[in-house]
Design a protein around this motif. Sequence first.
Motif, PDB file in Angstrom:
ATOM      1  N   GLU A 288      73.463  29.441   8.737  1.00 18.95           N
ATOM      2  CA  GLU A 288      72.038  29.670   8.495  1.00 18.95           C
ATOM      3  C   GLU A 288      71.171  28.570   9.087  1.00 18.95           C
ATOM      4  O   GLU A 288      69.965  28.682   9.106  1.00 18.95           O
ATOM      5  CB  GLU A 288      71.783  29.790   6.991  1.00 18.95           C
ATOM      6  N   GLY A 289      71.819  27.471   9.519  1.00 19.08           N
ATOM      7  CA  GLY A 289      71.060  26.353  10.059  1.00 19.08           C
ATOM      8  C   GLY A 289      70.329  25.561   9.011  1.00 19.08           C
ATOM      9  O   GLY A 289      69.393  24.841   9.315  1.00 19.08           O
ATOM     10  N   THR A 290      70.739  25.677   7.735  1.00 17.76           N
ATOM     11  CA  THR A 290      70.009  25.003   6.669  1.00 17.76           C
ATOM     12  C   THR A 290      70.488  23.587   6.415  1.00 17.76           C
ATOM     13  O   THR A 290      69.892  22.885   5.637  1.00 17.76           O
ATOM     14  CB  THR A 290      70.131  25.798   5.342  1.00 17.76           C
ATOM     15  N   GLU A 291      71.555  23.137   7.103  1.00 15.70           N
ATOM     16  CA  GLU A 291      72.031  21.785   6.841  1.00 15.70           C
ATOM     17  C   GLU A 291      71.250  20.747   7.621  1.00 15.70           C
ATOM     18  O   GLU A 291      71.377  19.566   7.384  1.00 15.70           O
ATOM     19  CB  GLU A 291      73.538  21.671   7.137  1.00 15.70           C
ATOM     20  N   GLN A 292      70.426  21.187   8.560  1.00 18.39           N
ATOM     21  CA  GLN A 292      69.696  20.245   9.390  1.00 18.39           C
ATOM     22  C   GLN A 292      68.213  20.296   9.070  1.00 18.39           C
ATOM     23  O   GLN A 292      67.679  21.345   8.797  1.00 18.39           O
ATOM     24  CB  GLN A 292      69.892  20.592  10.862  1.00 18.39           C
ATOM     25  N   GLY A 293      67.609  19.141   9.138  1.00 16.93           N
ATOM     26  CA  GLY A 293      66.175  19.093   8.868  1.00 16.93           C
ATOM     27  C   GLY A 293      65.362  19.159  10.099  1.00 16.93           C
ATOM     28  O   GLY A 293      65.777  19.205  11.175  1.00 16.93           O
TER      29      GLY A 293
ATOM     30  N   MET B 298      78.614  18.140  -0.375  1.00 17.33           N
ATOM     31  CA  MET B 298      78.856  17.211   0.714  1.00 17.33           C
ATOM     32  C   MET B 298      77.584  17.110   1.535  1.00 17.33           C
ATOM     33  O   MET B 298      76.839  18.085   1.657  1.00 17.33           O
ATOM     34  CB  MET B 298      80.017  17.720   1.581  1.00 17.33           C
ATOM     35  N   GLY B 299      77.318  15.947   2.092  1.00 16.94           N
ATOM     36  CA  GLY B 299      76.137  15.782   2.922  1.00 16.94           C
ATOM     37  C   GLY B 299      76.309  14.637   3.895  1.00 16.94           C
ATOM     38  O   GLY B 299      77.343  13.977   3.922  1.00 16.94           O
ATOM     39  N   TYR B 300      75.289  14.423   4.688  1.00 19.84           N
ATOM     40  CA  TYR B 300      75.311  13.284   5.606  1.00 19.84           C
ATOM     41  C   TYR B 300      73.921  12.691   5.711  1.00 19.84           C
ATOM     42  O   TYR B 300      72.920  13.330   5.419  1.00 19.84           O
ATOM     43  CB  TYR B 300      75.862  13.668   6.986  1.00 19.84           C
ATOM     44  N   PHE B 301      73.881  11.427   6.110  1.00 22.08           N
ATOM     45  CA  PHE B 301      72.632  10.698   6.305  1.00 22.08           C
ATOM     46  C   PHE B 301      72.741  10.077   7.688  1.00 22.08           C
ATOM     47  O   PHE B 301      73.566   9.196   7.905  1.00 22.08           O
ATOM     48  CB  PHE B 301      72.477   9.619   5.230  1.00 22.08           C
ATOM     49  N   ASP B 302      71.954  10.608   8.637  1.00 24.86           N
ATOM     50  CA  ASP B 302      72.022  10.100  10.008  1.00 24.86           C
ATOM     51  C   ASP B 302      71.708   8.619  10.049  1.00 24.86           C
ATOM     52  O   ASP B 302      70.902   8.141   9.255  1.00 24.86           O
ATOM     53  CB  ASP B 302      71.017  10.851  10.896  1.00 24.86           C
ATOM     54  N   PRO B 303      72.347   7.886  10.901  1.00 20.69           N
ATOM     55  CA  PRO B 303      73.254   8.385  11.928  1.00 20.69           C
ATOM     56  C   PRO B 303      74.737   8.331  11.562  1.00 20.69           C
ATOM     57  O   PRO B 303      75.560   8.883  12.277  1.00 20.69           O
ATOM     58  CB  PRO B 303      72.996   7.430  13.092  1.00 20.69           C
TER      59      PRO B 303
ATOM     60  N   ALA C  44      77.446  11.125  11.995  1.00 21.93           N
ATOM     61  CA  ALA C  44      77.473  11.672  10.629  1.00 21.93           C
ATOM     62  C   ALA C  44      77.434  13.195  10.647  1.00 21.93           C
ATOM     63  O   ALA C  44      78.203  13.850   9.950  1.00 21.93           O
ATOM     64  CB  ALA C  44      76.303  11.121   9.816  1.00 21.93           C
ATOM     65  N   GLN C  45      76.539  13.788  11.433  1.00 25.04           N
ATOM     66  CA  GLN C  45      76.447  15.247  11.492  1.00 25.04           C
ATOM     67  C   GLN C  45      77.729  15.840  12.055  1.00 25.04           C
ATOM     68  O   GLN C  45      78.249  16.824  11.534  1.00 25.04           O
ATOM     69  CB  GLN C  45      75.262  15.695  12.356  1.00 25.04           C
ATOM     70  N   TRP C  46      78.272  15.239  13.085  1.00 24.69           N
ATOM     71  CA  TRP C  46      79.471  15.767  13.721  1.00 24.69           C
ATOM     72  C   TRP C  46      80.660  15.677  12.764  1.00 24.69           C
ATOM     73  O   TRP C  46      81.453  16.613  12.656  1.00 24.69           O
ATOM     74  CB  TRP C  46      79.708  15.015  15.013  1.00 24.69           C
ATOM     75  N   ALA C  47      80.787  14.570  12.035  1.00 25.90           N
ATOM     76  CA  ALA C  47      81.874  14.431  11.049  1.00 25.90           C
ATOM     77  C   ALA C  47      81.694  15.444   9.916  1.00 25.90           C
ATOM     78  O   ALA C  47      82.656  16.082   9.488  1.00 25.90           O
ATOM     79  CB  ALA C  47      81.905  13.008  10.499  1.00 25.90           C
TER      80      ALA C  47
END
Length: 156
Positions: free
Chosen positions: A151-156, A93-98, A52-55
């Motif tokens: 900014e690295g804000t898309e990852q928790g 747009m967003g993603y929900f791992d995995p 999900a993150q890579w896509a």
Amino acid sequence: MDDEIKTTAEAIEADVMPRLYEVHSNPDAANAKDQPVPKGMTGKPASQKSPAQWAYERLALYIKNFEQQLDNEHEVAMGFAGGDAGVLRIEGMGYFDPDVITFYGSDPTGARTQLIQHVTQLSVLLRALPKAVEQEAPNRIGFRLAEAMDEGTEQG
């Protein structure tokens, strides 16, 4: 395969850097591979990212590249493949791992819309739609997505 010898650092860096290849009939066409990659994409190797993150990261780059080719009268939207669901003006747009990607936006009538899709079913058609009449400037979600990755804000 080549016979070039690489240091461990070079091999690790090559694993982290995304690889992209495109060819267009017009040699002057904007090419996503020529765009700078946000720093947030190279923080860890693709092998350590969820599908999900890579896509999500790659889609953000494609959307930004598409937007760079639009004039101030158009915004990016996506069409749906395999159905009559219509078009979604991409506003988020967003993603929900995995493995889930989601798109937020509105349809041409202004109705709020959200698409939730498994990465194995991902098929996105980017379209240019006239911007909303009441807006002075078009929304550019691709630029905001790339900025968030820097900014690295898309990852928790």
